[in-house]
Scaffold this motif. Structure first.
Motif, PDB file in Angstrom:
ATOM      1  N   GLY A 125       0.820  -1.205   0.000  1.00  0.00           N
ATOM      2  CA  GLY A 125       0.000   0.000   0.000  1.00  0.00           C
ATOM      3  C   GLY A 125       0.853   1.253   0.000  1.00  0.00           C
ATOM      4  O   GLY A 125       0.669   2.164  -0.798  1.00  0.00           O
ATOM      5  N   THR A 126       1.800   1.302   0.944  1.00  0.00           N
ATOM      6  CA  THR A 126       2.844   2.326   0.918  1.00  0.00           C
ATOM      7  C   THR A 126       4.087   1.656   0.352  1.00  0.00           C
ATOM      8  O   THR A 126       4.664   0.779   0.987  1.00  0.00           O
ATOM      9  CB  THR A 126       3.133   2.863   2.334  1.00  0.00           C
ATOM     10  OG1 THR A 126       1.936   3.426   2.869  1.00  0.00           O
ATOM     11  CG2 THR A 126       4.222   3.912   2.302  1.00  0.00           C
ATOM     12  N   ILE A 127       4.478   2.033  -0.849  1.00  0.00           N
ATOM     13  CA  ILE A 127       5.516   1.293  -1.570  1.00  0.00           C
ATOM     14  C   ILE A 127       6.830   1.330  -0.812  1.00  0.00           C
ATOM     15  O   ILE A 127       7.366   2.401  -0.502  1.00  0.00           O
ATOM     16  CB  ILE A 127       5.693   1.855  -2.990  1.00  0.00           C
ATOM     17  CG1 ILE A 127       4.392   1.711  -3.778  1.00  0.00           C
ATOM     18  CG2 ILE A 127       6.826   1.136  -3.710  1.00  0.00           C
ATOM     19  CD1 ILE A 127       4.449   2.274  -5.179  1.00  0.00           C
ATOM     20  N   LYS A 128       7.339   0.142  -0.494  1.00  0.00           N
ATOM     21  CA  LYS A 128       8.606  -0.011   0.198  1.00  0.00           C
ATOM     22  C   LYS A 128       9.517  -0.929  -0.611  1.00  0.00           C
ATOM     23  O   LYS A 128       9.045  -1.784  -1.362  1.00  0.00           O
ATOM     24  CB  LYS A 128       8.386  -0.607   1.593  1.00  0.00           C
ATOM     25  CG  LYS A 128       7.596   0.283   2.551  1.00  0.00           C
ATOM     26  CD  LYS A 128       8.396   1.515   2.945  1.00  0.00           C
ATOM     27  CE  LYS A 128       7.669   2.342   3.982  1.00  0.00           C
ATOM     28  NZ  LYS A 128       8.426   3.566   4.346  1.00  0.00           N
ATOM     29  N   PRO A 129      10.826  -0.780  -0.470  1.00  0.00           N
ATOM     30  CA  PRO A 129      11.736  -1.682  -1.183  1.00  0.00           C
ATOM     31  C   PRO A 129      11.639  -3.102  -0.644  1.00  0.00           C
ATOM     32  O   PRO A 129      11.409  -3.315   0.553  1.00  0.00           O
ATOM     33  CB  PRO A 129      13.121  -1.067  -0.920  1.00  0.00           C
ATOM     34  CG  PRO A 129      12.950  -0.239   0.312  1.00  0.00           C
ATOM     35  CD  PRO A 129      11.544   0.257   0.283  1.00  0.00           C
ATOM     36  N   GLY A 130      11.797  -4.083  -1.519  1.00  0.00           N
ATOM     37  CA  GLY A 130      11.780  -5.482  -1.125  1.00  0.00           C
ATOM     38  C   GLY A 130      13.188  -6.013  -0.879  1.00  0.00           C
ATOM     39  O   GLY A 130      14.168  -5.259  -0.861  1.00  0.00           O
ATOM     40  N   GLU A 131      13.272  -7.328  -0.720  1.00  0.00           N
ATOM     41  CA  GLU A 131      14.559  -7.950  -0.396  1.00  0.00           C
ATOM     42  C   GLU A 131      15.599  -7.739  -1.503  1.00  0.00           C
ATOM     43  O   GLU A 131      16.788  -7.607  -1.216  1.00  0.00           O
ATOM     44  CB  GLU A 131      14.363  -9.451  -0.144  1.00  0.00           C
ATOM     45  CG  GLU A 131      13.566  -9.780   1.105  1.00  0.00           C
ATOM     46  CD  GLU A 131      14.322  -9.428   2.383  1.00  0.00           C
ATOM     47  OE1 GLU A 131      15.560  -9.341   2.339  1.00  0.00           O
ATOM     48  OE2 GLU A 131      13.667  -9.255   3.425  1.00  0.00           O
TER      49      GLU A 131
END
Length: 506
Positions: A287-293
């Motif tokens: 929903g709130t774009i965050k960086p992934g692994e």
């Protein structure tokens, strides 16, 4: 009265300047409105700012207040605008003078007026320097992070009252200076190559992978040492350059993963998500774009143990970041780009039971089970992995002998020497390692002897190699040549790199 205060917003790991415009009308009923595509956290700033001002013994203007976050054509999120809104209210109500044209303000306020640690301060400090500002006001807990950036004065505060006293000339605050950066790799690692008995070929392969930042797949039976080799891999990685350290720290800063005791990350990330991790957890988004692994592993290692157990959607989603070294997350409101230059280190069993081809145990899997298990990893994904290595079970005699294996420190010195050769070679083209070369750079920097070229041509035909595999072999051979301090790629370098191709090329 209208007041303007400069702040900023993080869009991915990039930042854009935001002007916080505060208008206090002389007429109208008391109200407090925030406009400019603000999210819920910013809307709640009204209550935080009101309480912080009152609890800091600062007058809150009981008038019609309008706050605009300009430009209003992109969404803003997070509580980072609390401090600039509060100072804008003080300027607009005439409590302090507007002398902040050269200053950026960032920080979240608590209800008692204290300044809390805030995400994304490093990229905002870099932005402030880039747009020509002279100073930045940050919470005390973010001071070390902001002071990493040279060429801009950092002022750190514990509370709103301290900021007000400084602006009113009632108190002095010194420019904050962080401790000198130490990028030397002095970390004490839990695992070391000296602890690994046998597996000389695997150690050699990992040394090559670390030297050129190549992807590698370890395949072998349970107990062969795949996980131990992977956990020891960070101990031979070269130290990060300052540019790499800043890139990684920006990602961890905007995602809220930067440790409290770290101003800048100086060791390469090692991310090891469980195979139940979701697509969003690996690639990023939400929903709130965050960086992934894949982005949190930038300039480091993404270790995927039990590779076939990951959902197919997750595995196939790795193809684009492995090729482009970045992730583009698109939504209806826009798209964000996160860097994803990582070493993929994967491990898997050869079959569901794990003992296909083992000498000491028999495989109990049916042929159909083995085929389905191996097909979980698609050919295009395997083609993007530079090195494929079979890890045999360890000989019991090597487990019990007293021979001391080569330490990680010794191997790391060779790796750093090879990386330095690459840094010197690529200093004018904007890349750092052999694995990052594109096709034009391969032609420019991979000089192959006639004998080596003949061997490669023969291998292309006999092993049915794809064009991508051809270029990856050349990049891998360039790394092997760098370890040998050879200017040209010879027949021996090509031969060794061919050993690391999967036996069933598409």
């Amino acid at each position: 009265m209208l007041a303007k205060v400069i702040s900023g917003a993080n869009i991915g790991i990039n930042s854009l300047p935001v002007t916080v415009e505060v208008d206090i009308a002389s007429s109208g009923l008391p109200s407090f409105t925030i406009v400019g595509l603000a999210d819920r956290a910013i809307e709640e700033s009204r209550e935080r700012v009101r309480s912080a001002l009152k609890n800091s013994n600062i007058e809150f203007p009981l008038k019609r207040i309008t706050v605009n976050l300009a430009p209003a054509d992109f969404p803003k999120e997070g509580p980072i605008f609390d401090l600039p809104i509060a100072i804008g209210l003080m300027i607009g109500s005439g409590q302090i003078e507007n002398n902040l044209d050269d200053t950026m303000l960032v920080g979240e306020l608590s209800l008692d007026g204290g300044l809390r640690r805030t995400q994304g301060v490093l990229p905002l400090t870099i932005l402030a320097k880039r747009i020509g500002l002279k100073r930045i006001f940050v919470p005390k807990d973010n001071a070390d992070e902001a002071a990493v950036v040279e060429g801009i004065d950092v002022f750190a505060f514990n509370s709103l009252s301290e900021v007000a006293a400084f602006l009113l000339g009632l108190a002095t605050v010194d420019i904050y200076h962080s401790k000198p950066l130490d990028l030397e790799n002095n970390q004490i690692y839990e695992y070391d190559f000296s602890q690994i008995k046998g597996q000389e070929q695997a150690k050699r392969a990992l040394e090559i992978a670390a030297s050129g930042a190549h992807n590698i797949l370890l395949k072998g039976p349970p107990g062969a040492g795949k996980t131990l080799l992977a956990r020891s891999f960070p101990s031979i990685l070269p130290k990060m350059t300052l540019d790499e350290a800043l890139e990684v720290t920006q990602i961890y800063s905007v995602s809220g993963n930067l440790p409290f005791d770290k101003a800048i990350l100086t060791t390469r990330p090692f991310r090891s998500p469980h195979h139940t991790a979701s697509y969003v957890g690996i690639i990023g988004g939400g929903g709130t774009i965050k960086p992934g692994e894949v982005s949190l592993a930038h300039r480091g290692v993404l270790f995927l143990d039990e590779l076939p157990e990951f959902p197919r959607q997750v595995l196939e989603s790795l193809r684009q970041p492995l090729e482009d070294r970045k992730v583009i997350i698109s939504r209806a409101a826009g798209s964000l780009t996160y860097p994803a230059q990582f070493i993929l280190l994967a491990a898997q069993n050869p079959c569901p039971c794990g003992f296909l081809g083992a000498l000491n145990k028999n495989c109990i899997c049916m042929p159909g089970q083995i085929a389905r298990y191996q097909k979980k990893i698609s050919g295009p994904l395997l083609d993007r992995i530079d090195m494929h290595l079979d890890i045999p079970a360890v000989d019991v005699t090597k487990l019990t002998d007293n021979i001391v294996s080569e330490s990680s420190e010794t191997i790391r010195k060779r790796v750093e020497k090879a990386r330095q050769i690459q840094l010197d070679r690529f200093k004018d083209v904007g890349i750092l390692a052999n694995s990052e070369m594109n096709n034009l750079q391969i032609k420019q920097f991979c000089t192959v002897t006639k004998e080596a070229l003949d061997l490669l041509k023969m291998a292309i035909v006999q092993m049915n190699l794809s064009a991508r595999a051809y270029h990856r072999i050349l990049k891998l051979s360039r790394t092997i040549a760098d370890l040998a301090e050879s200017e040209n790629i010879t027949e021996g370098h090509i031969a060794e790199s061919l050993q690391y191709r999967t036996k069933d090329e598409n």
